[in-house]
Design a protein around this motif. Structure first.
Motif, PDB file in Angstrom:
ATOM      1  N   PRO A 155       0.966  -1.318   0.012  1.00 60.52           N
ATOM      2  CA  PRO A 155       0.034   0.173  -0.092  1.00 60.52           C
ATOM      3  C   PRO A 155       0.856   1.166  -0.027  1.00 60.52           C
ATOM      4  O   PRO A 155       1.855   1.441   0.604  1.00 60.52           O
ATOM      5  N   PRO A 156       0.628   2.207  -0.776  1.00 59.78           N
ATOM      6  CA  PRO A 156      -0.750   2.522  -1.873  1.00 59.78           C
ATOM      7  C   PRO A 156      -0.450   1.828  -3.242  1.00 59.78           C
ATOM      8  O   PRO A 156      -1.053   2.186  -4.039  1.00 59.78           O
ATOM      9  N   PHE A 157       0.605   0.938  -3.196  1.00 59.07           N
ATOM     10  CA  PHE A 157       0.886   0.264  -4.791  1.00 59.07           C
ATOM     11  C   PHE A 157       0.757  -1.056  -4.751  1.00 59.07           C
ATOM     12  O   PHE A 157       0.473  -1.976  -3.849  1.00 59.07           O
ATOM     13  N   HIS A 158       0.371  -1.314  -6.296  1.00 59.65           N
ATOM     14  CA  HIS A 158       0.306  -3.060  -6.548  1.00 59.65           C
ATOM     15  C   HIS A 158       1.687  -3.012  -7.577  1.00 59.65           C
ATOM     16  O   HIS A 158       1.780  -2.475  -8.394  1.00 59.65           O
ATOM     17  N   ILE A 159       2.652  -3.979  -7.250  1.00 65.45           N
ATOM     18  CA  ILE A 159       3.557  -4.303  -8.060  1.00 65.45           C
ATOM     19  C   ILE A 159       3.223  -5.776  -8.769  1.00 65.45           C
ATOM     20  O   ILE A 159       2.948  -6.732  -7.872  1.00 65.45           O
ATOM     21  N   SER A 160       3.156  -5.698  -9.958  1.00 67.02           N
ATOM     22  CA  SER A 160       2.712  -6.810 -10.600  1.00 67.02           C
ATOM     23  C   SER A 160       3.711  -7.114 -12.114  1.00 67.02           C
ATOM     24  O   SER A 160       4.314  -6.386 -12.463  1.00 67.02           O
ATOM     25  N   ILE A 161       3.898  -8.441 -12.228  1.00 71.40           N
ATOM     26  CA  ILE A 161       4.490  -8.982 -13.492  1.00 71.40           C
ATOM     27  C   ILE A 161       3.429  -9.543 -14.434  1.00 71.40           C
ATOM     28  O   ILE A 161       2.472 -10.287 -13.909  1.00 71.40           O
ATOM     29  N   GLN A 163       2.233 -10.293 -18.653  1.00 67.48           N
ATOM     30  CA  GLN A 163       2.702 -11.010 -19.917  1.00 67.48           C
ATOM     31  C   GLN A 163       1.853 -10.672 -21.052  1.00 67.48           C
ATOM     32  O   GLN A 163       0.799 -10.427 -20.784  1.00 67.48           O
ATOM     33  N   SER A 164       2.446 -10.053 -22.119  1.00 63.52           N
ATOM     34  CA  SER A 164       1.681  -9.647 -23.036  1.00 63.52           C
ATOM     35  C   SER A 164       2.723  -9.907 -24.487  1.00 63.52           C
ATOM     36  O   SER A 164       3.891  -9.472 -24.534  1.00 63.52           O
ATOM     37  N   LYS A 165       2.093 -10.482 -25.415  1.00 59.55           N
ATOM     38  CA  LYS A 165       2.650 -10.805 -26.723  1.00 59.55           C
ATOM     39  C   LYS A 165       3.896 -11.425 -26.650  1.00 59.55           C
ATOM     40  O   LYS A 165       4.979 -11.281 -27.144  1.00 59.55           O
ATOM     41  N   GLY A 166       3.994 -12.462 -25.374  1.00 60.33           N
ATOM     42  CA  GLY A 166       5.466 -13.172 -25.321  1.00 60.33           C
ATOM     43  C   GLY A 166       6.219 -12.495 -24.403  1.00 60.33           C
ATOM     44  O   GLY A 166       7.393 -13.069 -24.340  1.00 60.33           O
ATOM     45  N   LYS A 167       5.957 -11.399 -23.994  1.00 65.31           N
ATOM     46  CA  LYS A 167       7.025 -10.625 -23.488  1.00 65.31           C
ATOM     47  C   LYS A 167       6.659 -10.445 -21.795  1.00 65.31           C
ATOM     48  O   LYS A 167       5.286 -10.270 -21.539  1.00 65.31           O
ATOM     49  N   GLN A 168       7.383 -10.195 -20.837  1.00 62.83           N
ATOM     50  CA  GLN A 168       7.075  -9.812 -19.452  1.00 62.83           C
ATOM     51  C   GLN A 168       7.384  -8.469 -19.171  1.00 62.83           C
ATOM     52  O   GLN A 168       8.225  -7.766 -19.640  1.00 62.83           O
ATOM     53  N   TYR A 169       6.523  -7.862 -18.371  1.00 60.14           N
ATOM     54  CA  TYR A 169       6.492  -6.356 -17.937  1.00 60.14           C
ATOM     55  C   TYR A 169       6.341  -6.507 -16.525  1.00 60.14           C
ATOM     56  O   TYR A 169       5.621  -6.988 -15.664  1.00 60.14           O
ATOM     57  N   LEU A 170       7.079  -5.320 -15.755  1.00 64.55           N
ATOM     58  CA  LEU A 170       6.885  -5.287 -14.316  1.00 64.55           C
ATOM     59  C   LEU A 170       6.054  -3.808 -14.362  1.00 64.55           C
ATOM     60  O   LEU A 170       6.479  -2.704 -14.910  1.00 64.55           O
ATOM     61  N   CYS A 171       4.913  -3.915 -13.783  1.00 64.94           N
ATOM     62  CA  CYS A 171       4.282  -2.694 -13.573  1.00 64.94           C
ATOM     63  C   CYS A 171       3.994  -2.261 -12.080  1.00 64.94           C
ATOM     64  O   CYS A 171       3.946  -2.920 -11.151  1.00 64.94           O
ATOM     65  N   LEU A 172       4.148  -0.833 -11.799  1.00 65.74           N
ATOM     66  CA  LEU A 172       3.819   0.038 -10.619  1.00 65.74           C
ATOM     67  C   LEU A 172       2.783   0.568 -10.765  1.00 65.74           C
ATOM     68  O   LEU A 172       2.679   1.531 -11.469  1.00 65.74           O
ATOM     69  N   SER A 173       1.589   0.056  -9.939  1.00 65.02           N
ATOM     70  CA  SER A 173       0.387   0.853 -10.081  1.00 65.02           C
ATOM     71  C   SER A 173      -0.412   1.388  -8.743  1.00 65.02           C
ATOM     72  O   SER A 173       0.162   0.716  -7.652  1.00 65.02           O
ATOM     73  N   ILE A 191      10.846 -14.276 -15.353  1.00 58.47           N
ATOM     74  CA  ILE A 191      10.617 -14.147 -14.018  1.00 58.47           C
ATOM     75  C   ILE A 191       9.672 -15.183 -13.376  1.00 58.47           C
ATOM     76  O   ILE A 191       8.540 -15.307 -14.348  1.00 58.47           O
ATOM     77  N   ASN A 192       9.971 -15.905 -12.537  1.00 55.39           N
ATOM     78  CA  ASN A 192       9.062 -17.141 -12.013  1.00 55.39           C
ATOM     79  C   ASN A 192       8.438 -16.575 -10.794  1.00 55.39           C
ATOM     80  O   ASN A 192       7.270 -16.838 -10.557  1.00 55.39           O
ATOM     81  N   ASP A 193       9.149 -15.722  -9.971  1.00 52.89           N
ATOM     82  CA  ASP A 193       8.256 -15.282  -8.754  1.00 52.89           C
ATOM     83  C   ASP A 193       9.259 -14.102  -8.189  1.00 52.89           C
ATOM     84  O   ASP A 193      10.556 -13.773  -8.843  1.00 52.89           O
ATOM     85  N   PHE A 194       8.842 -13.199  -7.457  1.00 50.45           N
ATOM     86  CA  PHE A 194       9.820 -12.304  -6.406  1.00 50.45           C
ATOM     87  C   PHE A 194       9.059 -12.025  -5.361  1.00 50.45           C
ATOM     88  O   PHE A 194       7.962 -12.397  -4.974  1.00 50.45           O
ATOM     89  N   ILE A 195      10.085 -11.436  -4.538  1.00 49.98           N
ATOM     90  CA  ILE A 195       9.674 -11.028  -2.993  1.00 49.98           C
ATOM     91  C   ILE A 195       9.888  -9.614  -2.851  1.00 49.98           C
ATOM     92  O   ILE A 195      11.103  -9.187  -3.272  1.00 49.98           O
ATOM     93  N   LEU A 196       9.193  -8.890  -2.356  1.00 52.93           N
ATOM     94  CA  LEU A 196       9.141  -7.462  -1.816  1.00 52.93           C
ATOM     95  C   LEU A 196       9.910  -7.476  -0.508  1.00 52.93           C
ATOM     96  O   LEU A 196       9.648  -7.849   0.655  1.00 52.93           O
ATOM     97  N   ASN A 197      11.160  -6.778  -0.493  1.00 56.32           N
ATOM     98  CA  ASN A 197      11.727  -6.597   0.803  1.00 56.32           C
ATOM     99  C   ASN A 197      11.115  -5.671   1.653  1.00 56.32           C
ATOM    100  O   ASN A 197      11.019  -4.340   1.479  1.00 56.32           O
ATOM    101  N   GLN A 198      10.812  -5.904   2.765  1.00 58.07           N
ATOM    102  CA  GLN A 198       9.758  -5.274   3.753  1.00 58.07           C
ATOM    103  C   GLN A 198      10.625  -3.895   4.399  1.00 58.07           C
ATOM    104  O   GLN A 198       9.857  -3.184   4.717  1.00 58.07           O
TER     105      GLN A 198
END
Length: 347
Positions: A155-161, A163-173, A191-198
């Motif tokens: 909060p107040p963000f979403h961090i997401s991976i 996929q579109s057209k075979g490519k991966q993107y990281l989005c901060l929204s 990318i298979n998984d990620f962890i946010l450092n608290q």
């Protein structure tokens, strides 16, 4: 579009290539799932393998619940069941997710939202937040995203991976689906998984990433995302910026934050209410301890009460850390100067 800057931490054993699927962190150790072997490998905080566990199922997605001090994991063969594991990675419970939408996809990823005490479940087309009793409290979907891979809520963000057209993107929204930043994942990594450092501060989000190189080499990566709001002092298209919630000025690679004066106020108010609730909890624990001292018949009863109070205080400390980080993040949102923010009365 910017390319995400990734730093290699460690290459993982080659004999396990393409097998590592999920990653969890309990504050001390990292846990990597290998479903094909029904194994979970454990690394210390210096990323050295220290032991492995044979588990009852081929678990893929996994996360750690800081409050309950347990794991939640998904069997790679199943679609809608989530299993609860204790600290020894032994299965102790499971439950079924009654999805509100039709989907043929399996669960891609799990994460735990300590701030809301919810389990975040990622499918292809949408993301669910589940309460402690496994009911759905929130649905995250975006008509512009048709393939979620991972999502973590900070909060107040979403961090997401995605996929579109075979490519991966990281989005901060933001929580209202406004994209603040979007990065292209370098083509040599998957990318298979990620962890946010608290311990991420109000200006930088630190990610530890489980990935596979195009050479089929599994690895751990590190990256830092700067939470930087549009640096422009005079955005000529600020009216359009407010309408589209994006910056159309010359600094187009740094999206403006949406005009979220009210949202920031609401979040600060929610922090204040949570702090008040925590103070009442601590006061109640103090009174409980005082009564226990008067009424206890032996030392064993006092020790039992003391352990209960200590557990509550530990949980309060975890929540305090989250609230502190959340408040620092909100403070950072109010600092940069942009005419869009001035129009909204944020400066």
């Amino acid at each position: 579009m910017d390319i995400l800057n990734l730093e290699l931490i460690k290459t993982l054993p080659q004999n396990h290539h393409l097998l590592y699927k999920g990653m969890a962190f309990d504050g001390q150790f990292y846990y990597l799932t290998v479903p094909e072997e029904k194994m979970i490998y454990v690394m210390d905080n210096q990323y050295n393998f220290i032991r492995s566990h044979n588990v009852s199922r081929p678990f893929a997605a996994i996360c750690y619940n800081n409050k309950k001090q347990c794991f939640f994991a998904v069997d790679i063969r199943e679609k809608d069941y989530i299993y609860q594991l204790n600290n020894h990675l032994e299965e102790i419970n499971y439950f079924y997710i009654d999805k509100p939408k039709t989907t043929t996809s399996k669960i891609h990823n799990l994460s735990y939202n300590l701030n809301h005490d919810t389990l975040v479940v990622v499918y292809n087309e949408f993301v669910l937040e589940l309460s402690d009793n496994h009911s759905i409290v929130h649905i995250i979907d975006d008509e512009n995203i048709n393939h979620y891979c991972q999502l973590t809520i900070f909060p107040p963000f979403h961090i997401s991976i995605i996929q579109s057209k075979g490519k991966q993107y990281l989005c901060l929204s933001t929580t209202d689906k406004c994209c603040i930043k979007k990065y292209c994942i370098p083509h040599e990594y998957r990318i298979n998984d990620f962890i946010l450092n608290q311990t991420s501060d109000s200006q930088n989000l630190e990610l530890i990433i489980l990935a596979t190189q195009c050479s089929c080499q599994p690895c751990l990566l590190h990256c830092i995302i700067n939470i930087e709001i549009c640096p422009c002092n005079d955005c000529e298209q600020s009216d359009k910026c407010q309408e589209t919630k994006r910056c159309n000025c010359q600094h187009s690679n740094h999206c403006c934050m949406p005009c979220i004066n009210q949202s920031i106020c609401d979040l600060i108010e929610s922090i204040a209410l949570q702090e008040t609730a925590l103070s009442h909890i601590l006061n109640a624990e103090g009174e409980k301890l005082q009564h226990a001292i008067k009424m206890a018949n032996n030392i064993c009863e006092l020790i039992e009460i003391d352990n209960s109070v200590q557990m509550t205080i530990n949980n309060v400390m975890l929540l305090e850390n989250v609230l502190y980080t959340k408040l620092n993040t909100l403070q950072n949102l109010c600092l940069p100067k942009c005419s869009c923010l001035e129009k909204c009365g944020l400066q």
